[in-house]
Design a protein around this motif. Structure first.
Motif, PDB file in Angstrom:
ATOM      1  N   UNK A  80     -16.886 -15.140  30.375  1.00 60.47           N
ATOM      2  CA  UNK A  80     -16.852 -15.840  29.084  1.00 60.47           C
ATOM      3  C   UNK A  80     -18.113 -15.572  28.278  1.00 60.47           C
ATOM      4  N   UNK A  81     -19.266 -15.569  28.953  1.00 54.66           N
ATOM      5  CA  UNK A  81     -20.522 -15.286  28.239  1.00 54.66           C
ATOM      6  C   UNK A  81     -20.510 -13.879  27.660  1.00 54.66           C
ATOM      7  N   UNK A  82     -19.913 -12.930  28.402  1.00 53.73           N
ATOM      8  CA  UNK A  82     -19.832 -11.556  27.896  1.00 53.73           C
ATOM      9  C   UNK A  82     -18.881 -11.464  26.711  1.00 53.73           C
ATOM     10  N   UNK A  83     -17.760 -12.148  26.810  1.00 54.67           N
ATOM     11  CA  UNK A  83     -16.744 -12.072  25.753  1.00 54.67           C
ATOM     12  C   UNK A  83     -17.128 -12.871  24.519  1.00 54.67           C
ATOM     13  N   UNK A  84     -17.848 -13.958  24.704  1.00 56.35           N
ATOM     14  CA  UNK A  84     -18.232 -14.839  23.591  1.00 56.35           C
ATOM     15  C   UNK A  84     -19.723 -15.130  23.645  1.00 56.35           C
ATOM     16  N   UNK A  85     -20.555 -14.141  23.331  1.00 55.39           N
ATOM     17  CA  UNK A  85     -21.997 -14.391  23.411  1.00 55.39           C
ATOM     18  C   UNK A  85     -22.424 -15.428  22.373  1.00 55.39           C
ATOM     19  N   UNK A  86     -23.489 -16.110  22.676  1.00 51.55           N
ATOM     20  CA  UNK A  86     -24.015 -17.096  21.737  1.00 51.55           C
ATOM     21  C   UNK A  86     -24.525 -16.366  20.496  1.00 51.55           C
ATOM     22  N   UNK A  87     -24.290 -16.940  19.327  1.00 59.22           N
ATOM     23  CA  UNK A  87     -24.773 -16.278  18.112  1.00 59.22           C
ATOM     24  C   UNK A  87     -26.302 -16.284  18.082  1.00 59.22           C
ATOM     25  N   UNK A  88     -26.836 -15.204  17.541  1.00 62.04           N
ATOM     26  CA  UNK A  88     -28.288 -15.113  17.406  1.00 62.04           C
ATOM     27  C   UNK A  88     -28.663 -15.752  16.078  1.00 62.04           C
ATOM     28  N   UNK A  89     -29.517 -16.754  16.101  1.00 61.22           N
ATOM     29  CA  UNK A  89     -29.878 -17.413  14.843  1.00 61.22           C
ATOM     30  C   UNK A  89     -30.711 -16.480  13.954  1.00 61.22           C
ATOM     31  N   UNK A  90     -30.586 -16.692  12.653  1.00 62.94           N
ATOM     32  CA  UNK A  90     -31.361 -15.884  11.720  1.00 62.94           C
ATOM     33  C   UNK A  90     -32.765 -16.438  11.555  1.00 62.94           C
ATOM     34  N   UNK A  91     -32.913 -17.736  11.779  1.00 62.62           N
ATOM     35  CA  UNK A  91     -34.237 -18.347  11.647  1.00 62.62           C
ATOM     36  C   UNK A  91     -34.467 -19.287  12.820  1.00 62.62           C
ATOM     37  N   UNK A  92     -35.713 -19.640  13.013  1.00 65.82           N
ATOM     38  CA  UNK A  92     -36.033 -20.667  13.993  1.00 65.82           C
ATOM     39  C   UNK A  92     -37.043 -21.605  13.368  1.00 65.82           C
ATOM     40  N   UNK A  93     -37.192 -22.751  13.949  1.00 65.35           N
ATOM     41  CA  UNK A  93     -38.118 -23.755  13.419  1.00 65.35           C
ATOM     42  C   UNK A  93     -39.409 -23.677  14.216  1.00 65.35           C
ATOM     43  N   UNK A  94     -40.509 -23.411  13.524  1.00 61.53           N
ATOM     44  CA  UNK A  94     -41.821 -23.404  14.167  1.00 61.53           C
ATOM     45  C   UNK A  94     -42.470 -24.752  13.885  1.00 61.53           C
ATOM     46  N   UNK A  95     -42.873 -25.405  14.950  1.00 61.58           N
ATOM     47  CA  UNK A  95     -43.513 -26.711  14.816  1.00 61.58           C
ATOM     48  C   UNK A  95     -44.981 -26.534  15.152  1.00 61.58           C
ATOM     49  N   UNK A  96     -45.828 -26.993  14.272  1.00 65.87           N
ATOM     50  CA  UNK A  96     -47.275 -26.914  14.524  1.00 65.87           C
ATOM     51  C   UNK A  96     -47.915 -28.191  14.012  1.00 65.87           C
ATOM     52  N   UNK A  97     -49.238 -28.264  14.123  1.00 62.89           N
ATOM     53  CA  UNK A  97     -49.955 -29.460  13.677  1.00 62.89           C
ATOM     54  C   UNK A  97     -49.755 -29.676  12.179  1.00 62.89           C
ATOM     55  N   UNK A  98     -49.530 -28.596  11.446  1.00 64.49           N
ATOM     56  CA  UNK A  98     -49.341 -28.705   9.997  1.00 64.49           C
ATOM     57  C   UNK A  98     -47.925 -29.093   9.609  1.00 64.49           C
ATOM     58  N   UNK A  99     -47.030 -29.285  10.558  1.00 60.92           N
ATOM     59  CA  UNK A  99     -45.650 -29.660  10.255  1.00 60.92           C
ATOM     60  C   UNK A  99     -44.671 -28.622  10.766  1.00 60.92           C
ATOM     61  N   UNK A 100     -43.475 -28.625  10.191  1.00 57.21           N
ATOM     62  CA  UNK A 100     -42.428 -27.687  10.602  1.00 57.21           C
ATOM     63  C   UNK A 100     -42.219 -26.674   9.493  1.00 57.21           C
TER      64      UNK A 100
END
Length: 121
Positions: A80-100
């Motif tokens: 199932x993982x081979x047939x239906x791989x998880x979609x690769x996100x276009x962005x990710x959320x970086x969390x730091x001391x200055x916020x997200x």
């Protein structure tokens, strides 16, 4: 002499019983060995992430293992993982001391998290 014949017959029956018991033990040991080998083969095939290899391993294992053996669930999940791989996100959320902030995946840290720096506050 009839006592000797009876004793010999009893010994022969005992020997035959032991031989039969050993043959049962050997058959069970071979069955267990074959089952363990089949499980290892299926797990190796799943980790190879090649669908034909997984299918071949499943087919071979079906002749050795019970149909409800947990290794078949793992194999199906791998397929199932081979047939239906998880979609690769276009962005990710970086969390730091200055916020997200949303960051494109091209600038994502390498797999495993990369180097992380710590700051004291």
């Amino acid at each position: 002499t009839s006592l000797d014949d009876a004793a010999k017959a009893e010994v022969e029956r005992s020997v035959e019983g032991v031989k039969y018991g050993l043959s049962l033990f050997e058959r069970e040991a071979k069955r267990r060995h074959d089952c363990a080998a089949a499980v290892r083969a299926v797990d190796r095939a799943v980790s190879s992430a090649a669908e034909p290899t997984i299918q071949e391993a499943i087919t071979a294992a079906q002749g050795v293992l019970d149909g409800d053996h947990p290794v078949f669930e793992r194999a199906q999940a791998g397929l199932e993982r081979l047939r239906n791989p998880l979609p690769v996100p276009e962005t990710f959320i970086r969390v730091s001391a200055g916020g997200q902030q949303e960051v494109p995946c091209e600038s994502a840290p390498p797999a495993g998290g990369g180097r992380q720096e710590r700051t004291r506050s």
